[in-house]
Design an enzyme around this catalytic site. Structure first.
Site, PDB file in Angstrom:
ATOM      1  N   GLU A 290       1.753  -7.660   1.712  1.00 54.82           N
ATOM      2  CA  GLU A 290       1.178  -6.636   0.851  1.00 54.82           C
ATOM      3  C   GLU A 290       0.994  -7.206  -0.542  1.00 54.82           C
ATOM      4  O   GLU A 290       1.577  -8.218  -0.884  1.00 54.82           O
ATOM      5  CB  GLU A 290       2.053  -5.376   0.813  1.00 54.82           C
ATOM      6  N   ASP A 291       0.170  -6.523  -1.305  1.00 60.42           N
ATOM      7  CA  ASP A 291      -0.067  -6.878  -2.697  1.00 60.42           C
ATOM      8  C   ASP A 291       1.194  -6.691  -3.519  1.00 60.42           C
ATOM      9  O   ASP A 291       2.065  -5.917  -3.154  1.00 60.42           O
ATOM     10  CB  ASP A 291      -1.095  -5.896  -3.254  1.00 60.42           C
ATOM     11  N   GLN A 292       1.223  -7.360  -4.649  1.00 65.30           N
ATOM     12  CA  GLN A 292       2.418  -7.190  -5.490  1.00 65.30           C
ATOM     13  C   GLN A 292       2.576  -5.767  -6.012  1.00 65.30           C
ATOM     14  O   GLN A 292       3.677  -5.329  -6.313  1.00 65.30           O
ATOM     15  CB  GLN A 292       2.459  -8.216  -6.601  1.00 65.30           C
ATOM     16  N   SER A 293       1.460  -5.000  -6.068  1.00 68.40           N
ATOM     17  CA  SER A 293       1.569  -3.630  -6.595  1.00 68.40           C
ATOM     18  C   SER A 293       1.860  -2.589  -5.514  1.00 68.40           C
ATOM     19  O   SER A 293       2.051  -1.416  -5.810  1.00 68.40           O
ATOM     20  CB  SER A 293       0.278  -3.268  -7.325  1.00 68.40           C
TER      21      SER A 293
ATOM     22  N   LYS B 181      -8.099  -3.648   1.246  1.00 66.76           N
ATOM     23  CA  LYS B 181      -9.019  -3.597   0.107  1.00 66.76           C
ATOM     24  C   LYS B 181     -10.454  -3.855   0.550  1.00 66.76           C
ATOM     25  O   LYS B 181     -11.381  -3.178   0.105  1.00 66.76           O
ATOM     26  CB  LYS B 181      -8.592  -4.608  -0.953  1.00 66.76           C
TER      27      LYS B 181
END
Ligand SMILES: [Zn+2]
Ligand SMILES: [Zn+2]
Length: 380
Positions: free
Chosen positions: A224-227, A348
């Protein structure tokens, strides 16, 4: 035709051999297993006691003490019940051994390396109360007689677990050191990794401490993305813990690593091979460029059970699907989309205009961007 006795006598007359090498070399002739005792018996019988160094081994068998204390000192740091030995010798030892064997046409006996490993092994087993095994030992001891050194390496430990990520702005993977690209240099303290905080770094440090290990390699089930947050049962991962000095430690099922919680931790015997298929349950907050109506959002229902194609890839190898979908309008230009979707799809790309078809922007004829993305669950 020469008798066995004549041949043994001739060998012992022409070459000074120690008790170990004598025992080994003549073992086949006399139909006994190789031993120091056997060698001693025949040296006495033929009265060939010599003060000179053994032609083959240069009396290496009488000079194990330094090596053994080196091995005992290092192995005392390790938990092990089984071990195996690797022996590195100067080639000249094996050459002399082979020369003598071929000269007297001796076949089917242990070579000098084997003989050394056997004798060293007896002493190591006795002192460390462990067993020498060839199959999957817990500790491997590489003994190098070229420079009188030894290197010990423990069998890796494999741990399965899941992690929950409760804070944003934390990347999954640890970047490689930019100065050395992972090789190890002064800038990275020879660890090869960037000096930042990541899930990988947290998990690695936790296992390194717990098992007194050198390094940890993690096999992630998706990323997953860091956010993004990872909620629910958490994301599964497999870790390989290299050179663990402690291995009998009880593994607690869960652990809290500040922002990252580990659960379902358990030791496993092997990592699964190949890729593991999984589904992600995600919640996405989406912003639209133009205002969007509830009526327009109804088009999203087409996505239920839809197959996703990637036009940029070989279609044969890309069978990804959406399983479940629901949505909720938030404001004039935003809505929440909840999906159960095959793992390995870039969420995304699926929201924005991209090579993935269908994608949300195309379907709604409205340019969409992914504002927030959280993983509610990972299903394997
Ligand atoms: Zn010898
Ligand atoms: Zn570096």
């Amino acid at each position: 035709m020469k008798s066995i006795s004549d041949t043994i006598s001739e060998i012992l007359k022409n070459y000074d051999l120690c008790e170990y090498c004598t025992g080994r070399v003549i073992s086949k002739f006399v139909g006994k297993s190789s031993s120091k005792f056997l060698g001693k018996k025949y040296i006495k019988k033929f009265n060939k006691l010599s003060k000179k160094k053994c032609y083959i081994c240069k009396n290496i068998f009488d000079n194990f003490d330094t090596m053994l204390s080196n091995i005992f000192e290092k192995s005392s740091n390790y938990d092990f019940k089984t071990y195996n030995l690797g022996i590195i010798l100067k080639p000249s030892f094996l050459e002399r051994d082979d020369y003598l064997k071929s000269k007297y046409k001796i076949k089917g006996i242990e070579n000098i390396k084997f003989g050394i490993a056997t004798e060293l092994g007896k002493k190591i087993s006795r002192r460390t109360k462990s067993k020498r095994v060839t199959d999957d030992p817990e500790l491997f001891i590489q003994v190098n007689f070229k420079d009188e050194s030894c290197v010990l390496r423990a069998k890796p430990i494999f741990v399965y677990g899941r992690y929950n990520k409760k804070i944003r702005k934390l990347p999954q993977k640890q970047g490689l050191c930019r100065s050395c690209n992972g090789v190890g240099c002064h800038n990275c303290d020879f660890k090869g990794i960037e000096n930042t905080v990541s899930i990988e770094g947290k998990i690695s440090n936790f296992f390194i401490k717990r098992f007194n290990a050198d390094q940890v390699k993690i096999n992630w089930i998706g990323g997953e993305d860091q956010s993004s947050l990872v909620l629910g049962n958490g994301r599964p991962f497999f870790s390989k813990i290299l050179n663990p000095k402690t291995r009998n430690q009880i593994m607690h099922k869960s652990s809290n690593l500040e922002g990252v919680n580990l659960s379902e931790l358990k030791k496993i015997t092997l990592q699964p091979k190949g890729t593991i298929s999984f589904k992600s349950q995600v919640s996405i907050t989406i912003d639209t460029k133009k205002p969007i109506s509830s009526n327009q959002l109804k088009k999203l229902k087409f996505l239920e059970n839809a197959e996703i194609k990637d036009v940029s890839r070989d279609k044969k190898n890309y069978h990804k699907r959406i399983y479940k979908i629901n949505y909720k309008k938030l404001g004039k230009t935003s809505f929440i989309l909840n999906l159960i979707i095959d793992g390995g799809i870039s969420i995304k790309s699926f929201i924005q205009n991209s090579d993935l078809t269908p994608n949300v922007s195309e379907l709604l004829e409205n340019q969409c961007t992914c504002e927030k993305l959280d993983f509610k669950n990972i299903i394997i």
